[in-house]
Design a protein around this motif. Structure first.
Motif, short mmCIF file in Angstrom:
data_model
loop_
_atom_site.label_atom_id
_atom_site.label_comp_id
_atom_site.label_asym_id
_atom_site.label_seq_id
_atom_site.Cartn_x
_atom_site.Cartn_y
_atom_site.Cartn_z
N ARG A 273 0.81 -1.22 0.00
CA ARG A 273 0.00 0.00 0.00
C ARG A 273 0.84 1.27 0.00
O ARG A 273 0.54 2.22 -0.71
CB ARG A 273 -0.94 0.02 1.21
N ILE A 274 1.89 1.30 0.79
CA ILE A 274 2.64 2.54 0.97
C ILE A 274 3.70 2.74 -0.10
O ILE A 274 3.94 3.85 -0.56
CB ILE A 274 3.28 2.60 2.38
N PHE A 275 4.36 1.66 -0.51
CA PHE A 275 5.50 1.79 -1.42
C PHE A 275 5.28 1.14 -2.79
O PHE A 275 6.18 1.15 -3.62
CB PHE A 275 6.76 1.26 -0.76
N GLY A 276 4.11 0.57 -3.01
CA GLY A 276 3.80 0.03 -4.33
C GLY A 276 4.49 -1.26 -4.69
O GLY A 276 4.50 -1.64 -5.87
N LEU A 277 5.07 -1.97 -3.71
CA LEU A 277 5.64 -3.27 -4.04
C LEU A 277 4.51 -4.22 -4.42
O LEU A 277 3.39 -4.07 -3.94
CB LEU A 277 6.43 -3.84 -2.85
N ARG A 278 4.81 -5.17 -5.27
CA ARG A 278 3.77 -6.14 -5.64
C ARG A 278 4.21 -7.52 -5.21
O ARG A 278 5.40 -7.87 -5.27
CB ARG A 278 3.46 -6.09 -7.13
N THR A 279 3.26 -8.29 -4.76
CA THR A 279 3.55 -9.63 -4.28
C THR A 279 3.61 -10.60 -5.44
O THR A 279 2.70 -10.67 -6.26
CB THR A 279 2.48 -10.08 -3.27
N LEU A 280 4.69 -11.37 -5.49
CA LEU A 280 4.86 -12.39 -6.52
C LEU A 280 4.45 -13.76 -6.03
O LEU A 280 3.99 -14.59 -6.81
CB LEU A 280 6.32 -12.44 -6.99
N GLU A 281 4.64 -14.00 -4.74
CA GLU A 281 4.35 -15.33 -4.19
C GLU A 281 4.14 -15.22 -2.68
O GLU A 281 4.76 -14.41 -2.01
CB GLU A 281 5.53 -16.26 -4.47
N THR A 282 3.24 -16.06 -2.16
CA THR A 282 3.05 -16.17 -0.72
C THR A 282 2.91 -17.64 -0.36
O THR A 282 2.53 -18.45 -1.20
CB THR A 282 1.80 -15.41 -0.22
N ARG A 283 3.18 -17.93 0.90
CA ARG A 283 3.00 -19.28 1.42
C ARG A 283 2.40 -19.22 2.82
O ARG A 283 3.09 -18.94 3.78
CB ARG A 283 4.33 -20.03 1.47
N VAL A 284 1.11 -19.39 2.89
CA VAL A 284 0.35 -19.55 4.14
C VAL A 284 0.71 -18.52 5.22
O VAL A 284 0.87 -18.86 6.37
CB VAL A 284 0.50 -20.98 4.70
N GLY A 285 0.88 -17.27 4.84
CA GLY A 285 1.15 -16.23 5.82
C GLY A 285 2.50 -16.29 6.48
O GLY A 285 2.78 -15.53 7.40
N LYS A 286 3.35 -17.20 6.02
CA LYS A 286 4.67 -17.37 6.64
C LYS A 286 5.81 -16.91 5.73
O LYS A 286 6.95 -16.82 6.16
CB LYS A 286 4.91 -18.84 7.02
N PHE A 287 5.49 -16.60 4.47
CA PHE A 287 6.53 -16.26 3.51
C PHE A 287 5.90 -15.46 2.38
O PHE A 287 4.78 -15.75 1.96
CB PHE A 287 7.16 -17.54 2.94
#
Length: 129
Positions: free
Chosen positions: A23-37
């Protein structure tokens, strides 16, 4: 030439830190793993990995004055990031001239969700404001 192209931060709250950085810096998420990564990327291709650390807590986080920085091109951009952070409900001191041994810069530090200190400042060494 060698280029720093990624870094890894540990945190006690991956989803909260991830959302803040998006939200603040405009980074985009490429991958997540169950809230731990999570792997995030900025517009220049830099990769930031966020990893849950069960030993990290609000009371026991990074040592000393460890922080990550988001350099802004202008004081106005610093002020805009400050306003966005304030809208998130996070307490951050008003941007000001920062004198830390080198040329002064304009900015502030904020404790981001998940236990990471974030610097938002200018780095125009010839004219910081």
């Amino acid at each position: 030439m060698h280029t720093l192209n990624h870094a890894n931060l540990t945190t006690y709250d991956v989803p909260a830190l991830q959302a803040f950085l998006e939200r603040i810096f405009g980074l985009r998420t490429l991958e997540t793993r169950v809230g731990k990564f999570a792997i995030l990327q900025d517009a220049q291709g830099f990769l930031l990995a966020l990893m849950f650390d069960k030993n990290m807590t609000p009371e026991h986080g990074y040592p000393g004055f460890f922080h990550v920085g988001f350099l802004q091109d202008t004081p106005r951009a610093v002020d805009e990031r400050h306003a966005a952070i304030a809208q998130e409900g996070l307490a951050a001191p008003e941007p000001a001239m920062l004198q830390r041994g080198g040329p002064p810069t304009y900015g502030f530090y904020v404790n981001a969700p998940g236990g990471v200190t974030v610097e938002v400042s200018t780095m125009n060494l010839s004219n910081p404001i």
